[in-house]
Design a protein around this motif. Structure first.
Motif, PDB file in Angstrom:
ATOM      1  N   GLN B  95     -44.884 -41.689  17.682  1.00 18.64           N
ATOM      2  CA  GLN B  95     -43.807 -40.999  18.166  1.00 18.64           C
ATOM      3  C   GLN B  95     -44.026 -41.203  19.783  1.00 18.64           C
ATOM      4  OE1 GLN B  95     -40.706 -39.778  17.104  1.00 18.64           O
ATOM      5  NE2 GLN B  95     -41.452 -41.184  15.407  1.00 18.64           N
ATOM      6  N   ALA B  96     -43.107 -40.864  20.705  1.00 16.06           N
ATOM      7  CA  ALA B  96     -43.375 -40.772  22.307  1.00 16.06           C
ATOM      8  C   ALA B  96     -44.125 -39.922  22.624  1.00 16.06           C
ATOM      9  CB  ALA B  96     -42.062 -40.972  22.968  1.00 16.06           C
ATOM     10  N   ALA B 101     -49.198 -37.931  24.764  1.00 15.81           N
ATOM     11  CA  ALA B 101     -50.210 -37.118  24.510  1.00 15.81           C
ATOM     12  C   ALA B 101     -51.555 -37.733  24.545  1.00 15.81           C
ATOM     13  CB  ALA B 101     -50.151 -36.124  23.370  1.00 15.81           C
ATOM     14  N   GLU B 102     -51.674 -38.781  23.998  1.00 17.18           N
ATOM     15  CA  GLU B 102     -52.846 -39.870  24.013  1.00 17.18           C
ATOM     16  C   GLU B 102     -53.136 -40.210  25.326  1.00 17.18           C
ATOM     17  OE1 GLU B 102     -53.426 -42.940  21.270  1.00 17.18           O
ATOM     18  OE2 GLU B 102     -53.190 -41.671  19.351  1.00 17.18           O
ATOM     19  N   ALA B 103     -52.205 -40.687  26.286  1.00 19.52           N
ATOM     20  CA  ALA B 103     -52.304 -41.178  27.484  1.00 19.52           C
ATOM     21  C   ALA B 103     -53.027 -40.002  28.290  1.00 19.52           C
ATOM     22  CB  ALA B 103     -50.957 -41.861  28.015  1.00 19.52           C
ATOM     23  N   GLU B 107     -56.215 -40.228  30.642  1.00 17.03           N
ATOM     24  CA  GLU B 107     -55.955 -39.910  32.248  1.00 17.03           C
ATOM     25  C   GLU B 107     -56.854 -38.593  32.788  1.00 17.03           C
ATOM     26  OE1 GLU B 107     -54.552 -41.701  34.493  1.00 17.03           O
ATOM     27  OE2 GLU B 107     -53.660 -43.213  32.900  1.00 17.03           O
ATOM     28  N   GLN B 108     -56.788 -37.774  31.611  1.00 17.66           N
ATOM     29  CA  GLN B 108     -57.855 -36.471  31.893  1.00 17.66           C
ATOM     30  C   GLN B 108     -59.055 -37.055  32.075  1.00 17.66           C
ATOM     31  OE1 GLN B 108     -56.305 -33.082  32.563  1.00 17.66           O
ATOM     32  NE2 GLN B 108     -58.538 -33.230  33.495  1.00 17.66           N
ATOM     33  N   LEU B 149     -44.341 -35.587  29.765  1.00 21.25           N
ATOM     34  CA  LEU B 149     -44.706 -35.101  28.413  1.00 21.25           C
ATOM     35  C   LEU B 149     -44.084 -33.923  27.868  1.00 21.25           C
ATOM     36  CD1 LEU B 149     -46.405 -35.436  25.615  1.00 21.25           C
ATOM     37  CD2 LEU B 149     -48.228 -34.340  26.632  1.00 21.25           C
ATOM     38  N   ASP B 150     -43.820 -33.078  28.726  1.00 19.56           N
ATOM     39  CA  ASP B 150     -43.014 -31.752  28.572  1.00 19.56           C
ATOM     40  C   ASP B 150     -41.582 -32.113  28.377  1.00 19.56           C
ATOM     41  OD1 ASP B 150     -45.135 -30.103  28.754  1.00 19.56           O
ATOM     42  OD2 ASP B 150     -44.929 -29.356  30.836  1.00 19.56           O
TER      43      ASP B 150
END
Lengths: 174, 166
Positions: B95-96, B101-103, B107-108, B149-150
């Motif tokens: 799911q997008a 969230a994985e990305a 990135e974090q 993401l939000d």
């Protein structure tokens, strides 16, 4: 029997097992808490990979994270990590001390299978190792095995191979 | 105990070998992220798919650019970049919102890696300036990604609410 399917559905993957043990190792001096960067260094992979893999472990409630993105094993994660580490010791001991496999090869082979050995098999392995180390006759038998050098009969007459020489097939595989 | 894990920002004199090791690790983070995003484009499903695909399309180029820039820093220090990437990516749909969230996690981690490295660049002004720029860039990426993401999560929640209300 669909053993291979059970193998694929194994509840702990090789990667997951290594992550759990790494979190345990890294966190030992910090009340169980580990940084992603230290886990990555321990496993020799990127922080990105660790963070993705941790998502799966978190979904399965094997690890928890805090506001500083530190990671800790849950009770269930700790149980799983300890079980993997115990099986690693049992398999290494069996391979090196019973079968006489060289120590470094025993470590490598144990690493490949430690997470796949069932609790039941691990338990029986522990009992077997206790048996050969505490029973005089068993220890003597083990000594005889370690001095034993295989002289194969004709494979048709061999109780192990039953017509196809397994030793020859292993030699060809190498 | 926990505080002992959090690295202070005090400058640390690092040997050239250590600097190169850290730069190789940073390059691997970027190169690996690029490959993840390359493949993630094809896995994304559900609400926000188009926006997520567009994000991954751009992100794969940007992370590869970053890997290239880190490699240039290694070359400027007189060494040849060493790249070690271990990656096996599953082909299951995602799911997008989960993909983003994985990305965000990736990135974090890249941001934290640059932040951790910055104090160790003391004595190498060009490298220090580059890493400081990367920290700023990655901070902005994390912020943008969080917004996306939000928005995607809100879309998913709206969809769920409307289907439950129907």
């Amino acid at each position: 029997m669909d053993t291979w399917k059970a193998f694929e559905a194994n509840e702990l993957t090789h990667s997951a097992a290594h992550h759990l043990v790494a979190i345990y190792d890294v966190g030992q001096d910090y009340g169980g808490w580990a940084r992603v960067s230290d886990i990555a260094r321990q496993l020799n992979i990127t922080r990105g990979s660790v963070s993705i893999n941790l998502r799966a472990l978190k979904r399965r409630a094997l690890v928890q994270t805090d506001d500083h993105r530190l990671v800790k094993l849950t009770d269930e994660g700790l149980r799983a990590a300890r079980a993997v580490m115990a099986k690693r010791v049992l398999v290494v001991t069996f391979l090196s001390e019973v079968l006489g496999v060289p120590a470094d090869q025993a470590e490598i082979d144990s690493c490949k299978i430690e997470h796949l050995v069932s609790d039941e098999t691990g338990h029986r392995l522990a009992q077997f190792l206790r048996f050969v180390s505490s029973d005089g006759e068993a220890a003597e038998l083990l000594g005889r095995f370690q001095r034993f050098r295989c002289r194969c009969p004709k494979s048709a007459d061999c109780g192990l191979c039953k017509g196809r020489c397994l030793v020859d097939e292993l030699k060809r595989a190498i | 105990m926990i505080a002992a894990h959090i690295r202070t920002a005090a400058p640390v004199t690092a040997s050239l070998d250590d600097l190169i090791d850290d730069l190789n690790s940073l390059m691997a983070e970027e190169a690996e992220a690029s490959l993840r995003y390359f493949q993630m484009r094809f896995r994304v499903r559900g609400r926000g798919r188009q926006e997520a695909e567009h994000f991954f399309e751009e992100a794969l180029k940007e992370t590869l650019d970053h890997a290239n820039e880190v490699a240039a820093q290694i070359k400027a220090l007189g060494r040849i970049p060493k790249l070690r990437v271990q990656l096996a990516l599953e082909g299951s749909p995602i799911q997008a919102a989960d993909a983003l969230a994985e990305a965000l996690d990736v990135e974090q981690q890249a941001l934290t890696a640059y932040e951790d490295f910055l104090p160790r660049t003391a004595g190498h002004p060009e490298l220090e300036a580059f890493i400081a720029r990367q920290v700023a860039t990655e901070t902005e990426h994390v912020r943008e990604l969080r917004r996306l993401l939000d928005a995607t999560s809100n879309l998913t929640l709206l969809k769920r609410a409307s289907s439950e209300g129907a």
